[in-house]
Scaffold this active site. Structure first.
Site, PDB file in Angstrom:
ATOM      1  CB  THR A 182     -19.684  14.055 -96.000  1.00 32.79           C
ATOM      2  OG1 THR A 182     -18.395  14.600 -96.706  1.00 32.79           O
ATOM      3  CG2 THR A 182     -19.123  13.493 -94.712  1.00 32.79           C
ATOM      4  N   GLY A 230     -13.098  11.673 -85.701  1.00 32.05           N
ATOM      5  CA  GLY A 230     -13.837  12.956 -86.048  1.00 32.05           C
ATOM      6  C   GLY A 230     -14.984  13.009 -84.816  1.00 32.05           C
ATOM      7  CG  ASP A 231     -18.427  13.775 -85.776  1.00 37.55           C
ATOM      8  OD1 ASP A 231     -18.164  14.930 -86.507  1.00 37.55           O
ATOM      9  OD2 ASP A 231     -18.980  12.967 -86.525  1.00 37.55           O
ATOM     10  CD  GLN A 268     -12.317  15.953 -92.173  1.00 33.29           C
ATOM     11  OE1 GLN A 268     -11.257  16.408 -92.377  1.00 33.29           O
ATOM     12  NE2 GLN A 268     -13.484  16.759 -92.068  1.00 33.29           N
ATOM     13  N   GLY A 295     -15.771  17.061 -80.737  1.00 36.66           N
ATOM     14  CA  GLY A 295     -16.301  18.049 -79.940  1.00 36.66           C
ATOM     15  C   GLY A 295     -15.204  19.247 -80.280  1.00 36.66           C
ATOM     16  CE  LYS A 296     -12.456  17.907 -85.536  1.00 34.82           C
ATOM     17  NZ  LYS A 296     -13.371  16.646 -85.234  1.00 34.82           N
ATOM     18  CG  HIS A 328     -15.761  21.395 -86.578  1.00 33.69           C
ATOM     19  ND1 HIS A 328     -14.379  22.162 -86.890  1.00 33.69           N
ATOM     20  CD2 HIS A 328     -15.752  20.201 -86.992  1.00 33.69           C
ATOM     21  CE1 HIS A 328     -13.977  21.291 -87.205  1.00 33.69           C
ATOM     22  NE2 HIS A 328     -14.473  20.105 -87.254  1.00 33.69           N
ATOM     23  CB  THR A 329     -21.676  21.230 -82.690  1.00 36.67           C
ATOM     24  OG1 THR A 329     -22.020  20.234 -83.666  1.00 36.67           O
ATOM     25  CG2 THR A 329     -23.300  21.542 -82.476  1.00 36.67           C
ATOM     26  NE  ARG A 342     -23.208   9.799 -92.993  1.00 42.74           N
ATOM     27  CZ  ARG A 342     -22.108   9.563 -93.598  1.00 42.74           C
ATOM     28  NH1 ARG A 342     -21.775   8.363 -94.395  1.00 42.74           N
ATOM     29  NH2 ARG A 342     -21.011  10.300 -93.342  1.00 42.74           N
ATOM     30  CB  SER A 389     -16.132  19.059 -72.652  1.00 44.34           C
ATOM     31  OG  SER A 389     -17.240  19.531 -73.208  1.00 44.34           O
TER      32      SER A 389
END
Ligand code: GDP
Ligand code: IMO
Ligand code: MG
Length: 429
Positions: free
Chosen positions: A130, A13-14, A224, A16-17, A42-43, A303, A413
């Site tokens: 989470t 996960g995380d 995820q 950068g989707k 999702h940022t 976290r 990226s």
């Protein structure tokens, strides 16, 4: 007839989707989430603003894109309402652009309380959830007790809701968990349900198959990552949904023959948030440097994310399961400044055997990665606009991964902003 492209995470996960869905969204008519819920964060960064989306698909900022919450998701109406308000504050409307599948299951406040109760019971074996109620909501779906979005329009919704809450309260009592305030949580939840009634509901299978038959371009956005998949991840330290390409068919009601490109998103290194095995994890200063430079803190829970070297054993496994056709490498800029980088190319087992496969038991006590050292790069690459702006050592790092995985890396990226994205037209034989 067009096909549905899939974009999903290949690690924990995380990856950068969200950023990369936002980059691709202008070339799609429909963006749809097919699994997970508000455990996702999702940022998206553009015009000096940052948004973190938990339930809304990451096409929501593109004027001409329809966004769909698919049936494979679990939806917390309170989180959705807050997110819609935030997006509206930024000047973006969801009117006529957001739809929800009728068959999407609802997350109740009591699902969150149950999540906390189960985690507490697990003690040292806690998943590091989470605590957004994901596991308990999917459990109710599978055990055929759940409530669906379509149910909020039924005349007997209140009775169905009460029956489920009663059931949950019995479970909470059995778990000896009483640290919750159901009354205030339900006031907020009912307000959010009132807002949810205003959002158009669709049968996602008819809607999407119709869009595809009209030649519309559809992108499925995963949440995820593959190694958190309920079946193929590092069980039991996983989430409760199918995060892989297979989840697109069951999560949206589209046939396997409708799947087009599968975009596999990975970080140039690895991170993991929460508990569970992580073979290439770094426990030293290098890991701390990556965490600091990559701002590796959870987008949902804040976290610290655990950090480690890129793991090709895990990536190869993820590409195989998902049928990845193109790779997107994120956060390569974070690795600037290291003299030498390491890449895990195989695992050494406890009995001296070497494997290229992702094992059944992947804990640190059973495998240790075999690393290949590669030369790092010192240059700041965050302003790079095209492939030739990148240092040769970074290009070598990328080419090595392409050769190992036999797949092209078609997006590199180099920063969180929409504009910090290098697209490549590349083939790997
Ligand atoms: P997601 O859950 O896969 O959408 O990823 P997250 O948003 O949870 O985490 C990715 C983080 O990295 C976010 O803070 C992004 O803004 C940031 N990010 C995405 N791509 C890049 C990149 O190429 N370089 C850097 N430095 N940050 C990035
Ligand atoms: P995105 O979409 C990273 C992790 C949690 C925990 C485990 C189970 O932003 O990549 P759950 O809440 O599902 O019961 O948690 O999975 N996890 C994530 N880690 N990114 C995510 O989503 C995650 N969603 C869940 O930390 O270890
Ligand atoms: Mg995230």
């Amino acid at each position: 007839m067009s096909k549905i492209d899939v974009l999903l995470g290949l690690q924990w996960g995380d990856e950068g989707k969200g950023k990369v869905v936002d980059v691709l969204a202008p070339t799609y008519d429909v963006i749809v989430r097919f699994q997970g819920g508000p455990n996702a964060g999702h940022t998206l960064v553009f015009d000096d603003k940052k948004y973190v989306l938990h339930c809304l698909p990451s096409g929501i900022f593109q004027e001409n894109t329809v966004n769909l919450i698919g049936n494979g998701m679990v939806l917390d109406p309170v989180v959705l309402a807050a997110e819609i308000a935030e997006v509206a504050e930024g000047g973006f409307s969801i009117v006529d652009r957001l739809k929800i599948a009728q068959k999407t299951h609802l997350i109740l406040p009591t699902h969150r309380f149950l999540d906390a109760a189960y985690e507490r019971r697990k003690g040292k074996q806690a998943i590091g959830s989470t605590l957004r109620g994901i596991g308990p909501a999917y459990t109710d779906k599978v055990s055929r007790h759940g409530l669906r979005v379509g149910d909020i329009l039924l005349p007997d919704f209140d009775e169905r809701l009460q029956a489920l809450i009663d059931r949950h309260q019995q479970q909470l009592e059995w778990l000896d968990y009483s640290e919750y305030d159901l009354g205030s949580a339900m006031i907020e939840w009912h307000e959010a349900i009132t807002q949810l009634r205003e959002i158009p509901q669709v049968d996602d299978s008819y809607f999407l198959n119709d869009q595809l038959s009209k030649g519309k371009r559809v992108l499925a956005e995963g949440a995820q990552g593959t190694l958190l998949d309920i079946s193929y991840g590092s069980y039991p330290y996983v989430t409760s949904s199918h995060t892989i390409t297979g989840g697109v068919c069951t999560g949206l009601g589209v046939p396997p023959s409708a799947i087009g490109d599968v975009f596999g998103v990975f970080k140039a290194y690895c991170t993991r948030v929460g508990g569970g095995p992580f073979p290439s994890e770094l426990f030293d200063e290098t890991g701390e440097t990556i965490q600091k430079n990559g701002h590796e803190f959870g987008a949902t829970t804040g976290r610290e994310r655990r950090c480690g070297w890129l793991d090709l054993v895990a990536l190869r496994y993820a590409c195989m399961i998902n049928g990845v056709t193109k790779l997107f490498m994120m956060k390569g800029d974070v690795l600037s400044g290291f003299d030498t980088l390491q890449i895990a190319t195989a695992y050494n087992g406890v009995n001296g055997e070497v494997t290229n496969s992702f094992p059944y038991d992947v804990s640190q006590s059973t495998v240790s990665p075999a690393y290949q050292a590669v030369t790092g790069w010192q240059e700041d690459v965050t302003s790079a606009k095209e492939w030739n702006d990148l240092p040769n050592t970074m290009k070598d790092y990328i080419t090595l991964i392409e050769d190992e995985l036999k797949l092209p890396i078609s997006i590199v990226s180099v920063g969180p902003d929409r504009n910090q994205t290098i697209k490549r037209d590349t083939k790997v034989e």
